[in-house]
Motif scaffolding. Structure first.
Motif: not given
Ligand SMILES: [Zn+2]
Lengths: 217, 346
Positions: B281-306
């Motif tokens: 959440a928040g303005g920086v949540a629109a940052n493309s790198l933040l989203r990409r790295l979270f997507e990768e890390a969440c997949e690895k850790a078996d977490l759902k990302l929103y």
């Protein structure tokens, strides 16, 4: 016509109601600089005292400044939103002029003055005179931001040797806003809520600096 | 007969009017129920503040006051309702710029008083988290929330709609603040976040190894004030050496250094709290790198990302309306003495 008047441009806020008979009732805050917290409760208390409902209000007069920037905004935001909900019109009342309504009987020169800091004042001068329409308030020195020394010189010229009375914060009261508000209403000065705005008399500091910089480069 | 119909109407359509003016966005929204947005008008002042290289509080306050009533008309018009139809009024009461907050508050209070409808003061950060409820109708607590914006960097364990625990916060600059400062140093202008994000796309994130600040071993807190100095030192050194400066490389490397710390700490926190969802959440949540790295890390850790779409990442009133609705359901109602709280704690 029942009018609600709001004055939040100084340290103490106040609200007033002018009823159909011309009686004015006023409620004044005892807490300094807590306008946002106190304004609506004060209006509520005053309405109860006058045995009125908010929906009985036909017109809102609001003090538009100069004065505390924050204070001005609380008063105007409240007045505009109330008017928008109630679908009624508003009158924006020049604060310095309203202050002169605290001494209607005075025959000399009235000089409302608000400290603007940095060696400046927001000031003006008025005189009450009898005319065909009764007693009226005339402007003899234009309201504005002045350097203190400049203001004193202009005031000395304008008073033409007449007796002088300075008016301060004690005159920044809703009762005076209601009085001038009613005079302005009689002149047809009421408008839609989106047409009113603050009279800061001074730009934001950052804006001033930016303009100065643009001038020198 | 008529009365029953009326009640049915109001039961089907519980309307919340929400107002947000905590920084440089004047926003008013109308919600039906908890998550259906009927309108969400955002009047941005970014163009005005650009000339100053950041938000000027006095100027922001002035523009909020000039705009708010027209934004309100527009929000009501788009939702096709009248002010008198509103059942609940929600408004940001903090944190934020005090002069800006009070324009929304004075307006909200006047409407609540005139309409005799309940008034709810909303914490701005709770609003940002609630933006996800609007974007993802199936999302429910508990989850781990990561709030990253110009004013905040928080890791929050959200255990219910109105219950949460802050696990970590920034000890100095917020992540968004670091983006703005580095953007200024690189001569990219204001607002810095989107500009760095854009420039970083053509840079090499491994080019410069800026220090990652993790603080104490078990801490979920952040510190981003050092990285600006790191960037400045790098630029000065390059200048002294007469080496050319690849601004895209600097932007990419800086961005990675900030985002990596946030992602690593958030994943660790989610695992420790045994949460299976991470919510950005928040303005920086629109940052493309933040989203990409979270997507990768969440997949690895078996977490759902929103995360919300960009329009719900920026400051907006719809998210405030959603938060107000949940507060109201839980029985938190404010009275007419509600004030602005510029430093309101989560
Ligand atoms: Zn925000």
């Amino acid at each position: 016509m029942i009018m609600l008047a709001i004055e939040t441009t100084s340290k103490l806020a106040s609200v007033a109601i002018r009823d159909k008979l011309g009686n004015i009732y006023e409620e004044t805050s005892t807490e300094k600089l807590s306008h946002l917290q106190n304004l609506i409760p004060m209006i509520d208390t005053l309405l109860m005292r006058c045995q009125l409902q908010l929906s009985d209000i036909d017109l809102i007069a609001v003090s538009k400044g100069p004065g505390s920037f924050t204070g001005i905004r609380i008063g105007i935001a409240t007045a505009k939103a109330l008017a928008q909900f109630l679908e009624i019109r508003v009158i924006s009342v020049p604060t310095l002029h309203a202050m002169a309504y605290s001494h209607e009987e005075y025959d000399g020169v009235l000089c409302p003055m608000i400290d603007a800091r940095r060696g400046q004042v927001y000031g003006a001068a008025y005189r009450w005179e009898n005319s065909n329409e009764g007693r009226s308030c005339f402007e003899i020195l234009k309201p504005g931001p002045y350097m203190e020394a400049e203001f004193r010189t202009l005031l000395e010229e304008a008073r033409k040797g007449r007796e002088l009375q300075f008016l301060g914060e004690e005159s920044q009261r809703a009762i005076n806003v209601a009085k001038l508000g009613f005079d302005l209403y009689n002149k047809g000065a009421e408008v839609d809520f989106y047409q009113i705005g603050p009279e800061y008399m001074r730009k934001a500091e950052a804006e001033q600096k930016l303009e100065e910089k643009a001038k020198t480069t | 007969m008529e009365r029953i119909e009326e009640e049915m109407m109001s039961e089907n359509k519980f309307l919340t009017l929400a107002i947000e003016t905590s920084c440089d966005e004047t926003s008013i929204a109308v919600l039906s129920g908890d998550r259906e947005v009927l309108s969400n008008i955002i009047s941005s002042q970014i163009e005005i503040h650009k000339a100053y290289g950041g938000v000027v509080p006095e100027i922001a306050s002035r523009h909020h006051l000039d705009n708010i009533n027209l934004v309100l008309e527009e929000a009501l018009g788009e939702a096709k309702i009248k002010l008198k139809d509103v059942d609940l009024i929600g408004v940001t009461s903090g944190p934020g710029l005090v002069g800006a907050l009070l324009i929304g508050l004075a307006t909200a209070k006047a409407i609540a008083y005139a309409s005799r409808k309940p008034l709810i003061g909303v914490h701005h950060i709770m609003g940002h988290i609630c933006a996800n409820y609007i974007a993802h109708k199936e999302l429910e607590p508990p989850f781990l929330a990561v709030v990253v914006s110009g004013g905040h960097t928080n890791i929050v364990d959200v255990t219910g709609y109105n219950t949460y625990q802050v696990l970590g916060r920034t000890r100095d600059d917020a992540a968004g603040e670091a983006f703005d400062k580095v953007a200024r140093v690189l001569g990219l202008g204001y607002p810095g976040g989107p500009k760095i994000d854009e420039l970083a796309k053509s840079g090499n994130p491994q080019a410069i190894a800026f220090k990652r600040v993790y603080l104490e071993k078990d801490s979920y807190d952040f510190s981003f004030s050092g990285i600006k100095t790191g960037v400045l030192n790098y630029l000065n050194t390059q200048k002294l050496l007469g080496e050319p400066i690849q601004r895209a490389d600097v932007a990419a490397s800086f961005q990675l250094a900030v985002v990596e710390v946030i992602v690593n700490k958030a994943i660790k926190a989610a695992q420790e709290m045994k949460r299976d969802k991470i919510v950005l959440a928040g303005g920086v949540a629109a940052n493309s790198l933040l989203r990409r790295l979270f997507e990768e890390a969440c997949e690895k850790a078996d977490l759902k990302l929103y995360y919300p779409p960009p329009i719900l990442c920026t400051d907006n009133a719809a998210m405030i309306g959603c938060a107000a609705h949940y507060r109201y359901q839980a029985g938190f109602v404010d009275d007419m003495s509600l004030d602005a709280y510029p430093n309101l704690k989560l």
